[in-house]
Design a protein around this motif. Structure first.
Motif, PDB file in Angstrom:
ATOM      1  N   PRO A 180      -1.448   8.279  -1.888  1.00  0.00           N
ATOM      2  CA  PRO A 180      -0.908   7.001  -2.367  1.00  0.00           C
ATOM      3  C   PRO A 180       0.241   6.547  -1.484  1.00  0.00           C
ATOM      4  O   PRO A 180       1.019   7.365  -0.994  1.00  0.00           O
ATOM      5  CB  PRO A 180      -0.433   7.308  -3.788  1.00  0.00           C
ATOM      6  N   LYS A 181       0.308   5.250  -1.266  1.00  0.00           N
ATOM      7  CA  LYS A 181       1.387   4.708  -0.446  1.00  0.00           C
ATOM      8  C   LYS A 181       2.713   4.889  -1.167  1.00  0.00           C
ATOM      9  O   LYS A 181       2.823   4.645  -2.364  1.00  0.00           O
ATOM     10  CB  LYS A 181       1.159   3.225  -0.167  1.00  0.00           C
ATOM     11  N   ALA A 182       3.674   5.329  -0.404  1.00  0.00           N
ATOM     12  CA  ALA A 182       5.012   5.509  -0.967  1.00  0.00           C
ATOM     13  C   ALA A 182       5.632   4.132  -1.192  1.00  0.00           C
ATOM     14  O   ALA A 182       5.619   3.285  -0.309  1.00  0.00           O
ATOM     15  CB  ALA A 182       5.881   6.337  -0.029  1.00  0.00           C
ATOM     16  N   ARG A 183       6.135   3.936  -2.373  1.00  0.00           N
ATOM     17  CA  ARG A 183       6.788   2.665  -2.680  1.00  0.00           C
ATOM     18  C   ARG A 183       8.259   2.800  -2.377  1.00  0.00           C
ATOM     19  O   ARG A 183       8.887   3.800  -2.701  1.00  0.00           O
ATOM     20  CB  ARG A 183       6.606   2.319  -4.151  1.00  0.00           C
ATOM     21  N   ARG A 195      -7.095   9.170   0.586  1.00  0.00           N
ATOM     22  CA  ARG A 195      -5.846   8.713   1.195  1.00  0.00           C
ATOM     23  C   ARG A 195      -4.714   8.939   0.201  1.00  0.00           C
ATOM     24  O   ARG A 195      -4.842   8.605  -0.978  1.00  0.00           O
ATOM     25  CB  ARG A 195      -5.940   7.236   1.558  1.00  0.00           C
TER      26      ARG A 195
END
Length: 172
Positions: free
Chosen positions: A103-106, A101
């Motif tokens: 990485p989630k965008a911060r 997955r």
């Protein structure tokens, strides 16, 4: 006095006529590519064999301790990669392997200061401050190198939009 623009194929140098179907080829990776992706213009006939010449490849990242912990990207033929699977066929391994997955965008709460050399000239919707415009005018080569390295458009003082945005003198 008038000006006439003639478009030519980047591949062959052939003059492109208005009725030619022009194809845009974006080069994403190449050993001689140093400043990020570039685009080339060609005719349909010049690139029609490109699909036949395409290779079946696997592009993998190796995550280990080499290169200071940064992953290294390797391109190899699909058959060479498939041969590495000795217990289970590679096709089956790929179907059942754990998904990666992104990485989630911060959400950044910090505002980017385009009035610094690190960010001056980057495309943005906001107003160009006098500080940003001054940095772009005074250090254009350095700004354009950074923009090219990041794969974004460079600033052309002869472009009327760029000249207006960053305060370059108008050219006739």
């Amino acid at each position: 006095m008038g000006k006439k623009t003639i478009h030519v194929s980047d591949f062959s140098g052939t003059v492109l006529r208005p009725d030619d179907e022009v194809v845009r080829v974006v080069v994403l990776e190449h050993p001689d590519l140093v400043a990020g992706p570039v685009q080339l213009d060609a005719t349909v006939t010049e690139v029609e064999g490109i699909d036949d010449a395409a290779l079946d490849v696997a592009v993998v990242e190796i995550h280990d301790l080499h290169a200071g912990g940064e992953p290294r990207r390797v391109v190899l033929t699909a058959s060479e990669f498939d041969a590495m699977a000795t217990d289970t066929p590679m096709a089956q391994l790929l179907r059942t392997a754990e998904r990666v997955r992104p990485p989630k965008a911060r959400k950044s709460t910090e505002k980017i200061d385009y009035g610094t050399l690190d960010h001056a000239g980057r495309p943005h919707r906001g107003r160009v401050t006098e500080e940003e415009a001054r940095l772009v005018r005074e250090q254009l080569d350095e700004v354009n190198k950074r923009l090219a390295d990041a794969g974004v458009r460079q600033i052309d003082p002869a472009d009327p939009e760029h000249a207006l945005r960053y305060g370059f003198p108008a050219t006739d």
